[in-house]
Scaffold this active site. Structure first.
Site, short mmCIF file in Angstrom:
data_model
loop_
_atom_site.label_atom_id
_atom_site.label_comp_id
_atom_site.label_asym_id
_atom_site.label_seq_id
_atom_site.Cartn_x
_atom_site.Cartn_y
_atom_site.Cartn_z
N GLY A 143 0.73 -1.26 0.00
CA GLY A 143 0.00 0.00 0.00
C GLY A 143 0.75 1.31 0.00
O GLY A 143 0.18 2.34 0.35
N GLY A 144 2.02 1.32 -0.41
CA GLY A 144 2.76 2.58 -0.45
C GLY A 144 2.04 3.67 -1.24
O GLY A 144 1.85 4.79 -0.78
N ASP B 62 -0.20 -0.33 -11.03
CA ASP B 62 1.24 -0.33 -10.73
C ASP B 62 1.70 -1.77 -10.98
O ASP B 62 1.77 -2.58 -10.07
CB ASP B 62 1.46 0.11 -9.28
N CYS C 228 8.19 -0.06 -12.17
CA CYS C 228 9.49 0.39 -11.67
C CYS C 228 10.59 -0.26 -12.53
O CYS C 228 11.57 -0.79 -12.03
CB CYS C 228 9.68 0.10 -10.19
#
EC number: 2.1.1.176
Length: 403
Positions: A236-237, A301, A354
């Site tokens: 959950g960042g 993400d 990322c």
């Protein structure tokens, strides 16, 4: 610097587990740091940083030390001697360091530093794919930046505190930070410190989150009151960042296929005072289908190679295999096809990774846009975030709008 036997033993023991047992470096380091209660912060810092350093430069050091996997203890000590010699540390009179060829080590280092795959200590296949996808010049700069030690960056939890007040509170704890231009909630530590023991952390005033990662939630252009779905929420960042940007108003549905990660998110959300998050475990396709055409905003993400975050996960260089890239690209396309259907008419979606590889990034977006369902979307903009330009992690973000 003087080497202490018990600290060096801890590093060697840790490297045996990382290199030969395949245990993740962060887990090994966590265990090592609990080894001796008498160790001070400098001792723990030495163990953690030396372990990560030798993991990061494994290929280079092994080549100089002339050792091959699987490594026995003597091999690891030889690599340790290479590390110490190149750092300019005087080797103590221990049996492990007998006959260490100091001059030869330096000569080999100069020689190998002319070859990128050794200089940057990466597998052949990774060097080849990086150069092929990014071009020689860009890849050379990027992989050099991805081998630097990651800075510690905090994200202010604006649900509870202002950035100025957080900076002042940390300063009272002898932790100095600085603002980062272009990152509204970020504070960068001037020197590494254990921020997790502070009252500020316990009170949920900040999260540790790389500066590049902090760009993703903002890219989605959320507003208070919206219904937002974070499709690969993990622990959950970015979900927590969305909650603060939405001022706790509206609804964030946090999805993940791993229930344990969502439990961690619940715990973090409670500490942060984020009340508009609803974790939902994807245990069947029904969970996804129920949300079709329901979301104002969707964040994907996506799982990826992680090549953009090698600074904080140096052992990923040795765990990652080229076959995984083919599998993950297929997964990424499957995810974007499936999860994009949650975006309602006029809503927006961000696809992010990322990774720095175009085949995981813009190429995936282009494939989606030419697909049957993708034709309902228009491309708004995208951004490649490179470590060599920012000094932070490598990331990619694309903003798409449903017609």
């Amino acid at each position: 610097m003087r080497l202490h036997r018990n600290l060096c033993f801890a590093v060697v023991d840790g490297l045996m587990l990382i290199f030969n047992e395949g245990i993740y470096a962060d887990k090994v380091v966590q265990q090592l740091l609990k080894r001796d209660k008498r160790w001070g912060s400098r001792d723990r810092g030495f163990v953690a940083e030396t372990t990560y350093e030798i993991v990061r430069w494994k290929r280079l050091y092994a080549e100089i030390a002339e050792v091959k996997e699987p490594y026995d203890r003597d091999n690891i000590w030889r690599m340790f001697a290479v590390w110490a010699t190149l750092k300019g540390i005087k080797l103590p009179d221990w049996s492990y360091f007998e006959n260490t060829p100091t001059r030869k080590i330096k000569g080999r280092f100069d020689e190998l530093s002319k070859i990128r795959k050794f200089k940057e200590s990466i597998p052949d296949w990774m060097d080849e794919i990086g150069a092929k996808e990014l071009g020689e010049e860009l890849w050379t700069k990027e992989i050099a930046a991805l081998n630097q030690q990651a800075e510690v960056v905090l994200r202010t939890n604006t649900l509870k505190i202002t950035k100025d007040k957080l900076q002042a509170d940390l300063f009272d704890n002898d932790i100095e930070t600085e603002f980062l231009k272009g990152y509204p909630a970020a504070l960068k530590l001037k020197e590494r410190a254990n921020v997790f023991t502070t009252e500020s952390f316990k009170n949920g005033h900040f999260e540790v989150q790389d500066a590049s990662s902090q760009l993703v939630a903002a890219y989605l252009e959320v507003e208070p009151g919206m219904r937002v779905v974070d499709t690969c929420a993990g622990a959950g960042g970015k979900t927590l960042h969305l909650a603060s940007l939405m001022e706790n108003k509206g609804q964030i549905i946090a999805l993940d296929i791993y229930a344990n990660k969502l439990h961690e998110l619940k715990r973090r959300a409670k500490r942060d005072g984020a009340h508009n998050i609803e974790p939902r475990h994807i245990d069947s396709s029904k969970v996804i289908k129920k949300l079709y055409d329901k979301a104002d905003r969707v964040l994907i993400d996506a799982p990826c190679s992680g090549l953009g975050v090698l600074r904080r996960n140096p052992d990923a260089k040795w765990k990652l295999q080229p076959e995984f890239l083919d599998k993950i690209r297929a997964t990424q396309q499957e995810i974007i096809q499936k999860y994009s259907r949650m975006v309602k008419s006029g809503g927006q979606m961000v696809y992010a990774t990322c990774s720095v590889l175009p085949s995981e990034n813009r190429q995936q977006v282009d494939i989606f846009l030419t697909s049957e369902f993708g034709k309902d979307f228009t491309f708004v903009r995208d951004e490649n975030v490179y470590a060599h330009k920012t000094g932070y992690d490598g990331f990619y973000m694309a903003l798409l709008k449903r017609k």
